[in-house]
Enzyme design. Structure first.
Site, PDB file in Angstrom:
ATOM      1  N   GLU A   1       0.794  -1.241   0.000  1.00 43.70           N
ATOM      2  CA  GLU A   1       0.000   0.000   0.000  1.00 43.70           C
ATOM      3  C   GLU A   1       0.826   1.291   0.000  1.00 43.70           C
ATOM      4  OE1 GLU A   1      -2.607  -0.428   3.387  1.00 43.70           O
ATOM      5  OE2 GLU A   1      -3.452  -2.288   2.641  1.00 43.70           O
TER       6      GLU A   1
ATOM      7  N   GLU B   1      -5.959 -10.911  -0.834  1.00 44.74           N
ATOM      8  CA  GLU B   1      -6.769 -10.674   0.369  1.00 44.74           C
ATOM      9  C   GLU B   1      -8.269 -10.679   0.043  1.00 44.74           C
ATOM     10  OE1 GLU B   1      -5.396  -7.296   2.596  1.00 44.74           O
ATOM     11  OE2 GLU B   1      -3.288  -7.677   2.152  1.00 44.74           O
TER      12      GLU B   1
HETATM   13  O1  LIG Z   1      -9.086  -2.310   2.257  1.00 50.66           O
HETATM   14  C1  LIG Z   1      -8.396  -1.346   2.891  1.00 50.66           C
HETATM   15  C2  LIG Z   1      -8.901  -0.050   2.994  1.00 50.66           C
HETATM   16  C3  LIG Z   1      -8.175   0.901   3.658  1.00 50.66           C
HETATM   17  C4  LIG Z   1      -6.976   0.568   4.224  1.00 50.66           C
HETATM   18  C5  LIG Z   1      -6.476  -0.720   4.101  1.00 50.66           C
HETATM   19  C6  LIG Z   1      -7.189  -1.667   3.410  1.00 50.66           C
HETATM   20  C7  LIG Z   1      -6.717  -3.074   3.262  1.00 50.66           C
HETATM   21  N1  LIG Z   1      -5.504  -3.359   4.001  1.00 50.66           N
HETATM   22  C8  LIG Z   1      -5.358  -4.788   4.268  1.00 50.66           C
HETATM   23  C9  LIG Z   1      -6.432  -5.181   5.203  1.00 50.66           C
HETATM   24  C10 LIG Z   1      -6.226  -5.814   6.331  1.00 50.66           C
HETATM   25  C11 LIG Z   1      -4.853  -6.011   6.840  1.00 50.66           C
HETATM   26  O2  LIG Z   1      -4.796  -7.123   7.731  1.00 50.66           O
HETATM   27  C12 LIG Z   1      -3.908  -6.242   5.684  1.00 50.66           C
HETATM   28  O3  LIG Z   1      -2.586  -6.445   6.151  1.00 50.66           O
HETATM   29  C13 LIG Z   1      -3.924  -5.067   4.758  1.00 50.66           C
HETATM   30  O4  LIG Z   1      -3.080  -5.339   3.652  1.00 50.66           O
END
Ligand SMILES: Oc1ccccc1CN[C@@H]1C=C[C@@H](O)[C@H](O)[C@H]1O
Length: 331
Positions: free
Chosen positions: A133, A240
């Site tokens: 990210e 994910e």
């Molecule tokens: O969908 C999002 C919206 C805003 C911020 C982050 C995300 C997703 N971010 C994910 C989600 C959960 C965490 O456990 C993961 O490590 C991360 O990669």
């Protein structure tokens, strides 16, 4: 439970089928995980803050337990994640007196973290989310502002990949992000990854987090994203996947159970999406859900804290939902 067609068997000609796990679900979901999945990712236990809470302290117990579970059950492991703006302890960016470290110190600490973690699991982790990210959601900026970027400058990204490749030359190194199918962000991820590749940075793949819902992103936008990233000649991992029953800006909190319509639409979406993944299985080598069954999902607290969600193909009792049957239907 044990008589149903194994999800990873159904797709074994196409890609690995993975699940994010944590110490709780390794206990409560172990039978389901062993039956349907052939890859696992630590939901939190390999994140910076979890394994490296202080400069001279590493805490690997939970990560080691996940590795043992995977090894005992012949599952692959995706490493998540080495460099991220979230869940990274403040000490990383501070001197002893609390002031901000300089670039050289931060990069040396990054190198040490990456070397220590990757060396421990060298040969047992087939892919790492090296950077997570780093691209901004704001139109006017390419990279997300973070302490990494502020202190080390934008080459913190290429440095992370170079340190990772030196630590484990056999691991596949991924850039991972969400909203990956939104055209504006897709183009920025593409630009970043292409620039890394063009500079000869050791990057092997793009991780599409795929935190999707019943309506978005459209199949067309998913197809366009897959084709765009695949055009870079890199591997693609769906890293994910979950299909929320609520659209991102839907803050309703009244439901104690999903509606029939939600479950029917989710099943349709899972069928369509896996049909699309299959079509691109030349590029997509791993599909990981961010969890395994509706008894546990990070979506119970995101974006609305304490609001139940039902995003997976298995229900809270680990029984197949309509979504499971639609999935195996297209396998
Ligand atoms: O969908 C999002 C919206 C805003 C911020 C982050 C995300 C997703 N971010 C994910 C989600 C959960 C965490 O456990 C993961 O490590 C991360 O990669």
């Amino acid at each position: 439970l044990t008589e149903n067609l194994k999800l990873h068997e159904a797709f074994k000609q196409h890609f690995l089928i993975g699940a994010a796990v944590n110490p709780l679900t390794l206990d409560t979901q172990s039978e389901l995980l062993k039956h349907h999945f052939n890859s696992v990712t630590a939901e939190n236990e390999m994140k910076f803050v979890s394994v490296h809470p202080a400069e001279n302290e590493y805490t690997f117990d939970n990560a080691d337990r996940l590795m043992s579970f995977a090894k005992e059950n012949g599952m692959g492991v995706r490493g998540h994640t080495l460099v991220w703006h979230n869940q990274t302890p403040n000490w990383m960016f501070e001197k002893a007196d609390g002031s901000t470290v300089d670039r050289e110190t931060l990069l040396a600490r990054m190198k040490s973290h990456i070397e220590t973690v990757m060396t421990r699991y060298k040969g047992s982790i087939y892919a790492w989310d090296v950077v997570n990210e780093a691209v901004s959601d704001k139109s006017e900026e390419l990279l997300r502002p973070s302490k990494w970027l502020d202190i080390a400058g934008e080459d913190f990204i290429s440095k992370a990949f170079e340190f990772a490749h030196t630590a484990d030359p056999d691991a596949l190194l991924f850039y991972n992000d969400y909203n990956e199918s939104v055209p504006e962000k897709r183009e920025k991820i593409y630009t970043l990854v292409k620039s890394l590749k063009d500079k000869g940075v050791p990057i092997h793949g793009v991780g599409l987090q795929a935190h999707w819902n019943l309506e978005s992103p459209s199949l067309d936008l998913i197809r366009q994203a897959i084709e765009r990233y695949a055009s870079l000649g890199l591997k693609l991992h769906i890293t994910e996947l979950d299909i929320s029953v609520f659209n991102h800006d839907d803050r309703r909190t009244d439901l104690k159970e999903p509606t029939t319509e939600m479950m029917e639409r989710q099943a349709e979406r899972y069928g369509q999406i896996f049909k699309l993944f299959k079509e691109y299985s030349e590029y997509i080598t791993s599909v990981t859900f961010w969890g395994a069954a509706d008894d546990y999902t990070w979506l119970n607290n995101f974006p609305v804290r304490g609001r139940k969600n039902w995003p997976f193909p298995f229900d809270a009792e680990h029984k197949p939902k309509q979504s499971y049957w639609e999935l195996v239907n297209v396998a």
